[in-house]
Design a protein around this motif. Structure first.
Motif, mmCIF file in Angstrom:
data_model
loop_
_atom_site.group_PDB
_atom_site.id
_atom_site.type_symbol
_atom_site.label_atom_id
_atom_site.label_comp_id
_atom_site.label_asym_id
_atom_site.label_seq_id
_atom_site.Cartn_x
_atom_site.Cartn_y
_atom_site.Cartn_z
ATOM 1 N N GLN A 65 1.069 9.722 -2.800
ATOM 2 C CA GLN A 65 1.609 8.694 -1.899
ATOM 3 C C GLN A 65 0.474 7.894 -1.264
ATOM 4 O O GLN A 65 0.480 6.659 -1.265
ATOM 5 C CB GLN A 65 2.426 9.361 -0.788
ATOM 6 N N GLY A 66 -0.532 8.617 -0.731
ATOM 7 C CA GLY A 66 -1.638 7.923 -0.082
ATOM 8 C C GLY A 66 -2.443 7.097 -1.059
ATOM 9 O O GLY A 66 -2.824 5.961 -0.783
ATOM 10 N N LEU A 67 -2.679 7.692 -2.255
ATOM 11 C CA LEU A 67 -3.560 7.052 -3.230
ATOM 12 C C LEU A 67 -2.941 5.773 -3.778
ATOM 13 O O LEU A 67 -3.644 4.766 -3.951
ATOM 14 C CB LEU A 67 -3.836 8.032 -4.363
ATOM 15 N N PHE A 68 -1.631 5.785 -4.023
ATOM 16 C CA PHE A 68 -1.007 4.610 -4.640
ATOM 17 C C PHE A 68 -0.326 3.706 -3.631
ATOM 18 O O PHE A 68 0.270 2.699 -4.023
ATOM 19 C CB PHE A 68 0.007 5.054 -5.698
ATOM 20 N N HIS A 69 -0.399 4.051 -2.355
ATOM 21 C CA HIS A 69 0.241 3.203 -1.355
ATOM 22 C C HIS A 69 -0.779 2.654 -0.356
ATOM 23 O O HIS A 69 -1.050 1.458 -0.323
ATOM 24 C CB HIS A 69 1.338 3.987 -0.637
ATOM 25 N N ASP A 70 -1.407 3.565 0.405
ATOM 26 C CA ASP A 70 -2.342 3.091 1.433
ATOM 27 C C ASP A 70 -3.694 2.731 0.842
ATOM 28 O O ASP A 70 -4.371 1.836 1.330
ATOM 29 C CB ASP A 70 -2.539 4.175 2.495
ATOM 30 N N TYR A 71 -4.114 3.458 -0.195
ATOM 31 C CA TYR A 71 -5.476 3.281 -0.706
ATOM 32 C C TYR A 71 -5.454 2.713 -2.110
ATOM 33 O O TYR A 71 -6.266 3.091 -2.940
ATOM 34 C CB TYR A 71 -6.217 4.620 -0.683
ATOM 35 N N ILE A 72 -4.560 1.761 -2.381
ATOM 36 C CA ILE A 72 -4.441 1.253 -3.748
ATOM 37 C C ILE A 72 -5.650 0.403 -4.118
ATOM 38 O O ILE A 72 -6.144 0.462 -5.245
ATOM 39 C CB ILE A 72 -3.106 0.482 -3.908
ATOM 40 N N LEU A 73 -6.207 -0.358 -3.150
ATOM 41 C CA LEU A 73 -7.363 -1.196 -3.469
ATOM 42 C C LEU A 73 -8.611 -0.357 -3.768
ATOM 43 O O LEU A 73 -9.263 -0.585 -4.805
ATOM 44 C CB LEU A 73 -7.631 -2.185 -2.325
ATOM 45 N N PRO A 74 -8.971 0.638 -2.911
ATOM 46 C CA PRO A 74 -10.085 1.510 -3.306
ATOM 47 C C PRO A 74 -9.845 2.230 -4.627
ATOM 48 O O PRO A 74 -10.793 2.467 -5.385
ATOM 49 C CB PRO A 74 -10.173 2.515 -2.151
ATOM 50 N N PHE A 75 -8.588 2.554 -4.917
ATOM 51 C CA PHE A 75 -8.279 3.228 -6.184
ATOM 52 C C PHE A 75 -8.635 2.332 -7.367
ATOM 53 O O PHE A 75 -9.287 2.761 -8.329
ATOM 54 C CB PHE A 75 -6.792 3.579 -6.182
ATOM 55 N N GLU A 76 -8.235 1.054 -7.280
ATOM 56 C CA GLU A 76 -8.564 0.132 -8.375
ATOM 57 C C GLU A 76 -10.063 -0.094 -8.465
ATOM 58 O O GLU A 76 -10.635 -0.188 -9.565
ATOM 59 C CB GLU A 76 -7.842 -1.203 -8.162
ATOM 60 N N LEU A 77 -10.735 -0.182 -7.292
ATOM 61 C CA LEU A 77 -12.189 -0.346 -7.307
ATOM 62 C C LEU A 77 -12.859 0.848 -7.971
ATOM 63 O O LEU A 77 -13.842 0.691 -8.712
ATOM 64 C CB LEU A 77 -12.715 -0.515 -5.885
ATOM 65 N N ALA A 78 -12.322 2.054 -7.727
ATOM 66 C CA ALA A 78 -12.894 3.245 -8.351
ATOM 67 C C ALA A 78 -12.752 3.179 -9.865
ATOM 68 O O ALA A 78 -13.658 3.593 -10.599
ATOM 69 C CB ALA A 78 -12.219 4.500 -7.805
ATOM 70 N N SER A 79 -11.617 2.623 -10.343
ATOM 71 C CA SER A 79 -11.462 2.533 -11.795
ATOM 72 C C SER A 79 -12.465 1.543 -12.380
ATOM 73 O O SER A 79 -13.031 1.776 -13.447
ATOM 74 C CB SER A 79 -10.038 2.130 -12.140
ATOM 75 N N ILE A 80 -12.739 0.430 -11.643
ATOM 76 C CA ILE A 80 -13.753 -0.512 -12.124
ATOM 77 C C ILE A 80 -15.126 0.146 -12.128
ATOM 78 O O ILE A 80 -15.918 -0.016 -13.064
ATOM 79 C CB ILE A 80 -13.757 -1.779 -11.255
ATOM 80 N N LEU A 81 -15.399 0.944 -11.062
ATOM 81 C CA LEU A 81 -16.680 1.651 -10.999
ATOM 82 C C LEU A 81 -16.849 2.574 -12.195
ATOM 83 O O LEU A 81 -17.921 2.629 -12.808
ATOM 84 C CB LEU A 81 -16.754 2.453 -9.704
#
Lengths: 100, 173
Positions: B141-157
């Motif tokens: 819930q947190g990863l795909f809702h509140d922290y979706i932008l850092p999650f996508e940045l991590a995938s780019i990293l």
């Protein structure tokens, strides 16, 4: 219930051991391993506070740190392989090509 | 009681194997003790009711990153390393500096945990563990809702790191 300061002491001990490893070892591979130890110490802090406050935000930050550690290990080990192919060494104090 | 026994067992295991990581001569021994330290940290996570991080730690660290380390140790020449000096010249200065930093930080943790500052954040009672359950569901819930932008940045990293590692390890640049 274990007080949260005990987790901080454990994390501090791992962090200091990692710093000593980074500063004193000559083998670059072991320096990278010490960096992994430091990142782990930070994770213990984050998870301990996540437990204290009853919120999963700290665990999500720890997940991001694990992602960073994986990226760092991949790039760092790639650099080590490229350097070893050129100079036949993995010792940190012999890597002085940019020194002069 | 079991809680305490688990914490002190895994904590001392982590510290002892971390010390062995930075002092062993052979890089393979260091890698083995690093696996032990990472698994002990995973035990601490389990004791802290972070079940998802526990399994991620085992799969990703002990299974993924350590395999990478062991492969690189096999690729570079090990036998030469065994006869060389382990530590750099600045080892005593570094040890003294690191230990003084550690004792300074330990003093302040102790002070804010037990001493004058009884209102410190370290002294508030821990939240009930039910607030962290169900663990995986709350993290997603947190990863795909509140922290979706850092999650996508991590995938780019991760993508950049993958390309970087492939380019670094290529024969001809």
């Amino acid at each position: 219930m274990i007080p949260v300061s005990h987790y901080l002491f454990l994390s501090l001990a791992l962090f200091i051991i990692g710093i000593v490893g980074v500063l004193t070892r000559r083998n670059v591979i072991i320096i990278l391993m010490s960096v992994e130890l430091i990142l782990n110490a930070v994770n213990i802090n984050l998870v301990a506070f996540s437990r204290l406050f009853g919120s999963v935000d700290g665990q999500i930050f720890a997940l991001f740190i694990i992602t960073d550690a994986a990226a760092e290990a991949a790039v760092g080990l790639g650099i080590i392989i490229a350097f070893f192919r050129n100079r036949e060494t993995v010792l940190a104090d012999e890597m002085d090509m940019l020194k002069w | 009681m079991l809680d305490k026994a688990l914490f002190y067992f895994f904590g001392s295991l982590a510290i002892v194997s971390a010390i062995l990581v930075v002092t062993r001569r052979s890089a393979v021994h260091s890698a083995i003790f690093l696996i032990t330290a990472l698994l002990a940290t995973a035990g601490i996570f389990l004791q802290l009711h972070a079940e998802f991080l526990f399994i991620v730690q085992i799969i990703l660290y002990a299974g993924g990153i350590m395999v990478l380390f062991v492969f690189v140790i096999m690729l570079v020449n090990l036998d030469v390393m065994l006869h060389q000096v382990r530590f750099t010249r600045q080892k005593w200065v570094a040890l003294v500096l690191a230990v003084s930093l550690g004792s300074f930080a330990a003093f302040w943790i102790y002070r804010s945990g037990h001493g004058v500052a009884l209102k410190s954040v370290l002294n508030i009672p821990a939240a009930p563990t039910t607030r962290l359950e169900p663990n995986t569901e709350m993290i997603s819930q947190g990863l795909f809702h509140d922290y979706i932008l850092p999650f996508e940045l991590a995938s780019i990293l991760l993508l950049v790191a993958m390309i970087g590692a492939v380019v670094m390890a290529k024969k001809k640049v």
